[in-house]
Design a protein around this motif. Structure first.
Motif, PDB file in Angstrom:
ATOM      1  N   ASP A  42       0.854  -1.182   0.000  1.00 19.53           N
ATOM      2  CA  ASP A  42       0.000   0.000   0.000  1.00 19.53           C
ATOM      3  C   ASP A  42       0.894   1.236   0.000  1.00 19.53           C
ATOM      4  OD1 ASP A  42      -1.363   2.274   1.095  1.00 19.53           O
ATOM      5  OD2 ASP A  42      -2.965   0.939   1.743  1.00 19.53           O
ATOM      6  N   ARG A  43       0.799   2.023  -1.079  1.00 19.30           N
ATOM      7  CA  ARG A  43       1.743   3.142  -1.211  1.00 19.30           C
ATOM      8  C   ARG A  43       1.645   4.170  -0.089  1.00 19.30           C
ATOM      9  NH1 ARG A  43       5.414   3.033  -5.170  1.00 19.30           N
ATOM     10  NH2 ARG A  43       4.893   1.765  -6.972  1.00 19.30           N
ATOM     11  N   SER A  44       0.450   4.356   0.479  1.00 21.98           N
ATOM     12  CA  SER A  44       0.380   5.385   1.526  1.00 21.98           C
ATOM     13  C   SER A  44       0.977   4.845   2.834  1.00 21.98           C
ATOM     14  CB  SER A  44      -1.041   5.902   1.716  1.00 21.98           C
ATOM     15  OG  SER A  44      -1.869   4.875   2.162  1.00 21.98           O
ATOM     16  N   GLY A 100       7.059  -4.103 -11.039  1.00 20.17           N
ATOM     17  CA  GLY A 100       8.317  -3.937 -11.765  1.00 20.17           C
ATOM     18  C   GLY A 100       8.363  -2.741 -12.688  1.00 20.17           C
ATOM     19  N   GLY A 101       7.662  -1.681 -12.337  1.00 23.53           N
ATOM     20  CA  GLY A 101       7.743  -0.444 -13.122  1.00 23.53           C
ATOM     21  C   GLY A 101       6.851  -0.422 -14.354  1.00 23.53           C
ATOM     22  N   SER A 102       6.128  -1.514 -14.596  1.00 25.85           N
ATOM     23  CA  SER A 102       5.323  -1.613 -15.812  1.00 25.85           C
ATOM     24  C   SER A 102       4.209  -0.552 -15.853  1.00 25.85           C
ATOM     25  CB  SER A 102       4.750  -3.031 -15.881  1.00 25.85           C
ATOM     26  OG  SER A 102       3.633  -3.073 -16.685  1.00 25.85           O
ATOM     27  N   ILE A 161       1.304  10.228  -7.864  1.00 25.06           N
ATOM     28  CA  ILE A 161       2.010  11.252  -8.646  1.00 25.06           C
ATOM     29  C   ILE A 161       3.120  11.828  -7.772  1.00 25.06           C
ATOM     30  CG2 ILE A 161       1.766  13.416  -9.928  1.00 25.06           C
ATOM     31  CD1 ILE A 161      -1.302  12.741 -10.026  1.00 25.06           C
ATOM     32  N   GLN A 162       4.349  11.626  -8.220  1.00 28.15           N
ATOM     33  CA  GLN A 162       5.497  12.093  -7.432  1.00 28.15           C
ATOM     34  C   GLN A 162       6.318  13.100  -8.212  1.00 28.15           C
ATOM     35  OE1 GLN A 162       7.857   8.650  -6.428  1.00 28.15           O
ATOM     36  NE2 GLN A 162       6.614   8.194  -4.627  1.00 28.15           N
ATOM     37  N   GLU A 163       7.059  13.881  -7.487  1.00 25.99           N
ATOM     38  CA  GLU A 163       8.058  14.733  -8.117  1.00 25.99           C
ATOM     39  C   GLU A 163       9.048  13.813  -8.831  1.00 25.99           C
ATOM     40  OE1 GLU A 163      11.755  16.688  -5.749  1.00 25.99           O
ATOM     41  OE2 GLU A 163      10.328  15.652  -4.476  1.00 25.99           O
ATOM     42  N   PHE A 164       9.526  14.181  -9.998  1.00 20.49           N
ATOM     43  CA  PHE A 164      10.543  13.385 -10.687  1.00 20.49           C
ATOM     44  C   PHE A 164      11.881  13.679 -10.019  1.00 20.49           C
ATOM     45  CE2 PHE A 164      13.817  12.428 -13.714  1.00 20.49           C
ATOM     46  CZ  PHE A 164      13.391  11.240 -14.270  1.00 20.49           C
ATOM     47  N   VAL A 165      12.501  12.636  -9.478  1.00 14.26           N
ATOM     48  CA  VAL A 165      13.759  12.852  -8.752  1.00 14.26           C
ATOM     49  C   VAL A 165      14.945  12.559  -9.675  1.00 14.26           C
ATOM     50  CG1 VAL A 165      15.092  12.255  -6.704  1.00 14.26           C
ATOM     51  CG2 VAL A 165      12.606  12.066  -6.657  1.00 14.26           C
ATOM     52  N   ILE A 210      18.030  -2.428 -14.580  1.00 11.45           N
ATOM     53  CA  ILE A 210      18.100  -2.083 -15.998  1.00 11.45           C
ATOM     54  C   ILE A 210      16.661  -1.950 -16.492  1.00 11.45           C
ATOM     55  CG2 ILE A 210      18.932  -2.749 -18.266  1.00 11.45           C
ATOM     56  CD1 ILE A 210      20.848  -4.698 -16.831  1.00 11.45           C
ATOM     57  N   GLU A 211      16.344  -0.776 -16.969  1.00 12.35           N
ATOM     58  CA  GLU A 211      15.003  -0.521 -17.480  1.00 12.35           C
ATOM     59  C   GLU A 211      15.122  -0.051 -18.929  1.00 12.35           C
ATOM     60  OE1 GLU A 211      14.083   2.343 -14.473  1.00 12.35           O
ATOM     61  OE2 GLU A 211      13.662   0.818 -12.975  1.00 12.35           O
ATOM     62  N   THR A 212      14.110  -0.299 -19.714  1.00 11.46           N
ATOM     63  CA  THR A 212      14.169   0.051 -21.145  1.00 11.46           C
ATOM     64  C   THR A 212      14.551   1.519 -21.335  1.00 11.46           C
ATOM     65  OG1 THR A 212      12.373  -1.510 -21.361  1.00 11.46           O
ATOM     66  CG2 THR A 212      12.891  -0.212 -23.306  1.00 11.46           C
ATOM     67  N   ASP A 266      10.048   3.487 -21.132  1.00 13.41           N
ATOM     68  CA  ASP A 266       9.369   2.416 -20.419  1.00 13.41           C
ATOM     69  C   ASP A 266      10.239   2.055 -19.215  1.00 13.41           C
ATOM     70  OD1 ASP A 266       8.682  -0.243 -19.616  1.00 13.41           O
ATOM     71  OD2 ASP A 266       7.575  -0.457 -21.494  1.00 13.41           O
ATOM     72  N   TYR A 267       9.602   2.015 -18.060  1.00 13.16           N
ATOM     73  CA  TYR A 267      10.355   1.778 -16.828  1.00 13.16           C
ATOM     74  C   TYR A 267      10.299   0.321 -16.375  1.00 13.16           C
ATOM     75  CZ  TYR A 267      10.830   6.781 -16.555  1.00 13.16           C
ATOM     76  OH  TYR A 267      11.170   8.074 -16.835  1.00 13.16           O
ATOM     77  N   THR A 268       9.778  -0.569 -17.242  1.00 11.51           N
ATOM     78  CA  THR A 268       9.688  -1.974 -16.849  1.00 11.51           C
ATOM     79  C   THR A 268      11.086  -2.530 -16.635  1.00 11.51           C
ATOM     80  OG1 THR A 268       7.769  -2.144 -18.284  1.00 11.51           O
ATOM     81  CG2 THR A 268       8.669  -4.199 -17.418  1.00 11.51           C
TER      82      THR A 268
HETATM   83  P1  AMP Z   1       9.374   1.578  -8.428  1.00  7.47           P
HETATM   84  O1  AMP Z   1       8.396   0.504  -8.856  1.00  7.47           O
HETATM   85  O2  AMP Z   1       8.793   2.574  -7.491  1.00  7.47           O
HETATM   86  O3  AMP Z   1      10.632   0.939  -7.913  1.00  7.47           O
HETATM   87  O4  AMP Z   1       9.782   2.390  -9.727  1.00  7.47           O
HETATM   88  C1  AMP Z   1      10.289   1.791 -10.912  1.00  7.47           C
HETATM   89  C2  AMP Z   1      11.307   2.697 -11.544  1.00  7.47           C
HETATM   90  O5  AMP Z   1      10.761   3.982 -11.779  1.00  7.47           O
HETATM   91  C3  AMP Z   1      12.522   2.974 -10.665  1.00  7.47           C
HETATM   92  O6  AMP Z   1      13.489   1.982 -10.771  1.00  7.47           O
HETATM   93  C4  AMP Z   1      12.999   4.318 -11.183  1.00  7.47           C
HETATM   94  O7  AMP Z   1      13.762   4.168 -12.364  1.00  7.47           O
HETATM   95  C5  AMP Z   1      11.731   5.005 -11.556  1.00  7.47           C
HETATM   96  N1  AMP Z   1      11.207   5.931 -10.510  1.00  7.47           N
HETATM   97  C6  AMP Z   1      10.340   5.622  -9.520  1.00  7.47           C
HETATM   98  N2  AMP Z   1      10.009   6.709  -8.787  1.00  7.47           N
HETATM   99  C7  AMP Z   1      10.679   7.749  -9.346  1.00  7.47           C
HETATM  100  C8  AMP Z   1      10.732   9.164  -9.066  1.00  7.47           C
HETATM  101  N3  AMP Z   1      10.018   9.725  -8.090  1.00  7.47           N
HETATM  102  N4  AMP Z   1      11.543   9.934  -9.868  1.00  7.47           N
HETATM  103  C9  AMP Z   1      12.251   9.387 -10.874  1.00  7.47           C
HETATM  104  N5  AMP Z   1      12.222   8.068 -11.196  1.00  7.47           N
HETATM  105  C10 AMP Z   1      11.440   7.251 -10.447  1.00  7.47           C
END
Ligand code: AMP
Length: 367
Positions: A126-128, A164-166, A200-204, A239-241, A258-260
């Motif tokens: 649960d993300r929160s 997995g980021g999909s 929705i997060q700030e891009f870090v 390693i993500e696409t 793609d972040y998968t």
């Molecule tokens: P997660 O499932 O949260 O581990 O996210 C998958 C991938 O998304 C991570 O391995 C990062 O490459 C990217 N990511 C997640 N959250 C952020 C964020 N707030 N800012 C930038 N990249 C993110």
């Protein structure tokens, strides 16, 4: 909800001489089985037919026995649970178990002893709750936005669960957000239900580090915690696409963004950053013991971005073994400084079980 007492009652009937380590045949199962064998345990894999041949290719990581299922969620059937109990199985949870069976099914419907504290999986899923845990641990987390309206900077959009980021994406405006979300819903990549629960997060910006920790209650490390020891068993980078997107410059097709996750790379970190890394792991365990006693046990991973200006930002916690630890079946550059023998995370889990059995304290690390 299945209580710790109910699991304790099942465990009480187990033949302690014949405990078997069981896991779902996916994710980090090769490592878990390999490590369990090294520690002298019998092993059981819950497997679909199409995957069995893969284990023949890796005999040192092949379960001694299989429980066959048509799909992974069938491990919940009364028949399969009974079979696992009859075989004295203690399950080792991993990301695929969380994804295919689900934290609430694990909590409410899986009456089979499991390594670690199963309540932890709900805090991960649960993300929160996850955010509450990270914030309580004093870790810096990405800023979160309640809604997309009015945002004019790049945000990172993600969905719940161990996926997995999909389907994750970035957007810089409400229009871009809506367009990208709709495309994903239409293609089936993201369900309507998932889309309701978007984060929705700030891009870090920065360099990503994934720290693989293990918390043992049987070892002590003075100066860390009241009880137990935090071990750093490895570091990796996913390693993500998206990492390959530059190859198509200047016209990078949209699907490259793609972040998968498709694999992992080994990483070591500047030694001067290690004190902070150990502190982050320690604080994460400390706060967990207050938020959901007895708290985090066993393997967990902090997923971070490091920026030279702002330090570590933790964007996610995995409260169980992570697939990145598959890099180190013979130990890592860090486990070598803790153990005299090769120590993977999979083996470390079985070692904790073995010590628990020897000291007759196994019930403390099983729920
Ligand atoms: P997660 O499932 O949260 O581990 O996210 C998958 C991938 O998304 C991570 O391995 C990062 O490459 C990217 N990511 C997640 N959250 C952020 C964020 N707030 N800012 C930038 N990249 C993110």
């Amino acid at each position: 909800m299945i209580s710790k007492e109910e699991i304790g009652a099942v465990l009480g009937k187990y033949d302690k001489e014949k405990i078997a380590i069981g896991t779902l045949c996916s994710h980090s199962s090769l490592q878990i089985i390999h490590g369990a064998k090294q520690e002298g345990f019998r092993t059981v894999g819950i497997c679909t037919k199409d995957r069995i041949h893969m284990y023949n290719s890796f005999p040192e990581a092949k379960p001694d026995e299989f429980i066959l299922v048509d799909k992974f969620s069938e491990m919940l059937s009364e028949k399969n649970q009974e079979l696992m109990r009859r075989k004295n199985v203690v399950l080792v949870p991993h990301g695929s178990l969380v994804q295919y069976v689900g934290p609430s099914n694990i909590r409410n419907n899986l009456l089979v002893p499991m390594f670690g504290n199963r309540a932890t999986l709900e805090w991960e899923g649960d993300r929160s709750l996850q955010r509450k845990w990270l914030v309580n641990s004093g870790l810096k987390t990405p800023r979160e936005y309640k809604e997309i309206r009015g945002i004019n900077k790049r945000v990172f959009v993600k969905f719940s669960g161990a996926r997995g980021g999909s389907g994750f994406f970035t957007a810089s405006s409400e229009d871009e957000f809506k367009e990208k979300l709709n495309t994903r819903i239409k293609s089936g990549l993201v369900s309507r239900e998932d889309a309701q629960d978007v984060t929705i997060q700030e891009f870090v910006p920065g360099v990503r580090y994934y720290f693989q920790y293990f918390y043992s209650i049987f070892e002590d490390q003075p100066g860390q915690l009241e009880r137990g020891r935090i071990e750093l068993l490895g570091i990796d980078k996913r390693i993500e696409t998206i990492d390959e997107a530059y190859r198509g410059l200047p016209d990078v097709p949209e699907e490259f963004f793609d972040y998968t996750i498709t694999g992992n790379q080994p990483v070591v970190i500047r030694e001067s950053l290690l004190p902070e890394v150990m502190k982050m792991g320690t604080e994460t365990v400390k706060s967990s013991t207050k938020l959901f006693p007895p708290g985090m046990q066993g393997a967990f991973c902090l997923e971070t971005v490091y920026h030279p200006g702002s330090g570590f930002t933790t964007f996610e916690i995995s409260a169980r073994i992570v697939a990145g630890s598959n890099l180190y079946p013979q130990g890592s550059p860090y486990s070598a400084y803790i153990f005299r023998e090769p120590m993977s995370t999979g083996r470390r889990i079985s070692r904790e079980m073995r010590v628990g059995l020897e000291r007759k304290r196994i019930s403390e690390i099983i729920y």
